[in-house]
Design a protein around this motif. Sequence first.
Motif, PDB file in Angstrom:
ATOM      1  N   THR A   2       0.825  -1.195   0.000  1.00 31.08           N
ATOM      2  CA  THR A   2       0.000   0.000   0.000  1.00 31.08           C
ATOM      3  C   THR A   2       0.869   1.257   0.000  1.00 31.08           C
ATOM      4  N   THR A   3       0.580   2.171  -0.920  1.00 29.88           N
ATOM      5  CA  THR A   3       1.279   3.446  -0.912  1.00 29.88           C
ATOM      6  C   THR A   3       0.337   4.494  -0.351  1.00 29.88           C
ATOM      7  N   GLN A   4       0.676   5.107   0.790  1.00 28.11           N
ATOM      8  CA  GLN A   4      -0.149   6.156   1.382  1.00 28.11           C
ATOM      9  C   GLN A   4       0.210   7.486   0.738  1.00 28.11           C
ATOM     10  N   VAL A   5      -0.802   8.240   0.300  1.00 28.36           N
ATOM     11  CA  VAL A   5      -0.550   9.529  -0.326  1.00 28.36           C
ATOM     12  C   VAL A   5      -1.527  10.549   0.256  1.00 28.36           C
ATOM     13  N   ASN A   6      -1.743  10.505   1.590  1.00 31.88           N
ATOM     14  CA  ASN A   6      -2.879  11.225   2.129  1.00 31.88           C
ATOM     15  C   ASN A   6      -2.536  12.472   2.943  1.00 31.88           C
ATOM     16  N   THR A   7      -1.319  12.943   2.858  1.00 33.61           N
ATOM     17  CA  THR A   7      -0.919  14.021   3.762  1.00 33.61           C
ATOM     18  C   THR A   7      -1.690  15.315   3.555  1.00 33.61           C
ATOM     19  N   ILE A   8      -2.190  15.567   2.359  1.00 31.45           N
ATOM     20  CA  ILE A   8      -2.815  16.857   2.097  1.00 31.45           C
ATOM     21  C   ILE A   8      -4.315  16.872   2.411  1.00 31.45           C
ATOM     22  N   TYR A   9      -4.885  15.739   2.789  1.00 29.36           N
ATOM     23  CA  TYR A   9      -6.332  15.682   2.978  1.00 29.36           C
ATOM     24  C   TYR A   9      -6.738  15.703   4.454  1.00 29.36           C
ATOM     25  N   GLU A  10      -7.878  16.367   4.743  1.00 27.86           N
ATOM     26  CA  GLU A  10      -8.421  16.397   6.114  1.00 27.86           C
ATOM     27  C   GLU A  10      -9.517  15.362   6.319  1.00 27.86           C
ATOM     28  N   ASN A  11     -10.367  15.177   5.317  1.00 30.20           N
ATOM     29  CA  ASN A  11     -11.593  14.382   5.478  1.00 30.20           C
ATOM     30  C   ASN A  11     -11.597  13.079   4.692  1.00 30.20           C
ATOM     31  N   ILE A  12     -10.535  12.831   3.936  1.00 32.35           N
ATOM     32  CA  ILE A  12     -10.457  11.572   3.182  1.00 32.35           C
ATOM     33  C   ILE A  12      -9.040  10.998   3.309  1.00 32.35           C
ATOM     34  N   LEU A  13      -8.906   9.751   2.878  1.00 27.27           N
ATOM     35  CA  LEU A  13      -7.580   9.146   2.715  1.00 27.27           C
ATOM     36  C   LEU A  13      -7.448   8.758   1.253  1.00 27.27           C
ATOM     37  N   TYR A  14      -6.247   8.847   0.733  1.00 31.18           N
ATOM     38  CA  TYR A  14      -5.987   8.406  -0.644  1.00 31.18           C
ATOM     39  C   TYR A  14      -4.776   7.503  -0.610  1.00 31.18           C
ATOM     40  N   ASP A  15      -4.936   6.292  -1.111  1.00 38.74           N
ATOM     41  CA  ASP A  15      -3.781   5.404  -1.173  1.00 38.74           C
ATOM     42  C   ASP A  15      -3.880   4.507  -2.406  1.00 38.74           C
ATOM     43  N   VAL A  16      -2.796   3.808  -2.656  1.00 40.05           N
ATOM     44  CA  VAL A  16      -2.737   2.894  -3.808  1.00 40.05           C
ATOM     45  C   VAL A  16      -2.460   1.502  -3.240  1.00 40.05           C
ATOM     46  N   PRO A  17      -3.528   0.741  -2.896  1.00 43.54           N
ATOM     47  CA  PRO A  17      -3.351  -0.519  -2.173  1.00 43.54           C
ATOM     48  C   PRO A  17      -2.803  -1.671  -3.017  1.00 43.54           C
ATOM     49  N   ALA A  18      -2.857  -1.543  -4.330  1.00 47.48           N
ATOM     50  CA  ALA A  18      -2.319  -2.588  -5.214  1.00 47.48           C
ATOM     51  C   ALA A  18      -1.924  -1.918  -6.519  1.00 47.48           C
ATOM     52  N   PRO A  19      -1.025  -2.531  -7.277  1.00 46.20           N
ATOM     53  CA  PRO A  19      -0.612  -1.895  -8.537  1.00 46.20           C
ATOM     54  C   PRO A  19      -1.824  -1.563  -9.418  1.00 46.20           C
ATOM     55  N   GLY A  20      -1.888  -0.310  -9.829  1.00 45.93           N
ATOM     56  CA  GLY A  20      -2.955   0.106 -10.742  1.00 45.93           C
ATOM     57  C   GLY A  20      -4.266   0.483 -10.074  1.00 45.93           C
ATOM     58  N   VAL A  21      -4.382   0.269  -8.749  1.00 51.14           N
ATOM     59  CA  VAL A  21      -5.661   0.511  -8.061  1.00 51.14           C
ATOM     60  C   VAL A  21      -5.503   1.611  -7.003  1.00 51.14           C
ATOM     61  N   ALA A  22      -6.237   2.710  -7.168  1.00 52.29           N
ATOM     62  CA  ALA A  22      -6.244   3.770  -6.147  1.00 52.29           C
ATOM     63  C   ALA A  22      -7.493   3.618  -5.288  1.00 52.29           C
ATOM     64  N   LYS A  23      -7.382   4.018  -4.037  1.00 52.18           N
ATOM     65  CA  LYS A  23      -8.540   3.926  -3.133  1.00 52.18           C
ATOM     66  C   LYS A  23      -8.741   5.261  -2.426  1.00 52.18           C
ATOM     67  N   ILE A  24      -9.983   5.738  -2.476  1.00 50.82           N
ATOM     68  CA  ILE A  24     -10.359   6.959  -1.761  1.00 50.82           C
ATOM     69  C   ILE A  24     -11.267   6.532  -0.608  1.00 50.82           C
ATOM     70  N   THR A  25     -10.869   6.864   0.619  1.00 53.37           N
ATOM     71  CA  THR A  25     -11.672   6.485   1.786  1.00 53.37           C
ATOM     72  C   THR A  25     -12.253   7.740   2.429  1.00 53.37           C
ATOM     73  N   LEU A  26     -13.591   7.817   2.484  1.00 54.24           N
ATOM     74  CA  LEU A  26     -14.236   8.933   3.179  1.00 54.24           C
ATOM     75  C   LEU A  26     -13.961   8.710   4.661  1.00 54.24           C
ATOM     76  N   ASN A  27     -13.414   9.716   5.317  1.00 53.90           N
ATOM     77  CA  ASN A  27     -12.819   9.446   6.623  1.00 53.90           C
ATOM     78  C   ASN A  27     -13.337  10.374   7.733  1.00 53.90           C
ATOM     79  N   ARG A  28     -14.660  10.312   7.921  1.00 56.04           N
ATOM     80  CA  ARG A  28     -15.264  10.976   9.093  1.00 56.04           C
ATOM     81  C   ARG A  28     -16.166   9.938   9.774  1.00 56.04           C
TER      82      ARG A  28
END
Length: 266
Positions: A2-28
């Motif tokens: 998993t590549t975490q790329v979420n430093t700039i977000y307050e209310n969501i997480l953005y990561d790349v859990p597998a090659p080619g697949v991005a995941k946006i997690t609503l995080n409240r």
Amino acid sequence: MTTQVNTIYENILYDVPAPGVAKITLNRPDALNAFTPTMVREITKALQVAKDAAEVRAVIITGAGRAFCAGQDLKATPEAVNDVSNLLKTTYRPMLETLGTLGKPTLAMVNGVAAGAGMSLSIACDFRVASEKAKFVTAFAKIALVPDSGMIYNLPRLVGLGRAQELISLNRDLTAKEALDWGLVTRVAAPEELEATTMQIATQLATSATYAFSLTRQMLHQSFELDLDRVLKLEETNQGLAGTSADFKEGVAAFEAKRLPNFKGK
Ligand code: T3D
């Protein structure tokens, strides 16, 4: 990995859990991931990041905790109370437009309740994989609003006019099992298998012919507004494009060599 790329977000997480697949997690999670204007803007931004990243070829949207998303936060959004129409125009519309023109497959991993604009977001995705615990609630009628965030466009297309009317006007909960029977979701999984089931479909999509997928998606959506003559013209145009793609060459070569294709999405 998993590549975490979420430093700039307050209310969501953005990561790349597998090659080619991005995941946006609503995080409240404490607010059932209800939308704030900040969250909606951040989803739009993350979608744009996924769109611009050539290596990303499928996007999952999900919620943290027990809910997918309870729709607009009815307690904490003064912007919404003052001017609902402007809120839709300046926040939700860009999110839905970015999602609709992503050119890459999108999957809602519906881990729990999806209500109001949260349900709208889930049905704006190309696929829904739902937990057995998930439910869909249109919610708008209960607070005397009309459906928004594309629900009026997507819901009748998925379930038909009668069922859309029932869900919207009677505001009844639709369970995951019913949603599967109605064709609203692609797959239902036990909660502990939801992630793996979604990742399996996302990975399949991320290694498929993404360019042909994006043309096909566009054609499917346009088909409701076109007569047969214009659909045939659209097929001729888009098959012309797909037929000159590197993936088409690879698909035919793989067929002839009796091996699996190695599509690059181009
Ligand atoms: O400005 C505008 O409004 C325009 C934009 C509109 C877009 C929209 O999305 S309008 C629709 C907004 N959403 C709703 O109306 C849904 C309201 N919520 C519900 O119907 C239910 O809570 C759910 C079906 C989502 C979940 O039910 P359940 O039984 O699992 O949970 P609950 O007990 O009702 O809720 C748990 C907590 O979350 C509760 O807080 P509390 O009492 O424990 O402090 C509840 O108030 C809170 N919550 C649920 N939904 C929202 C919310 N808080 C703020 N906003 C919400 N949307």
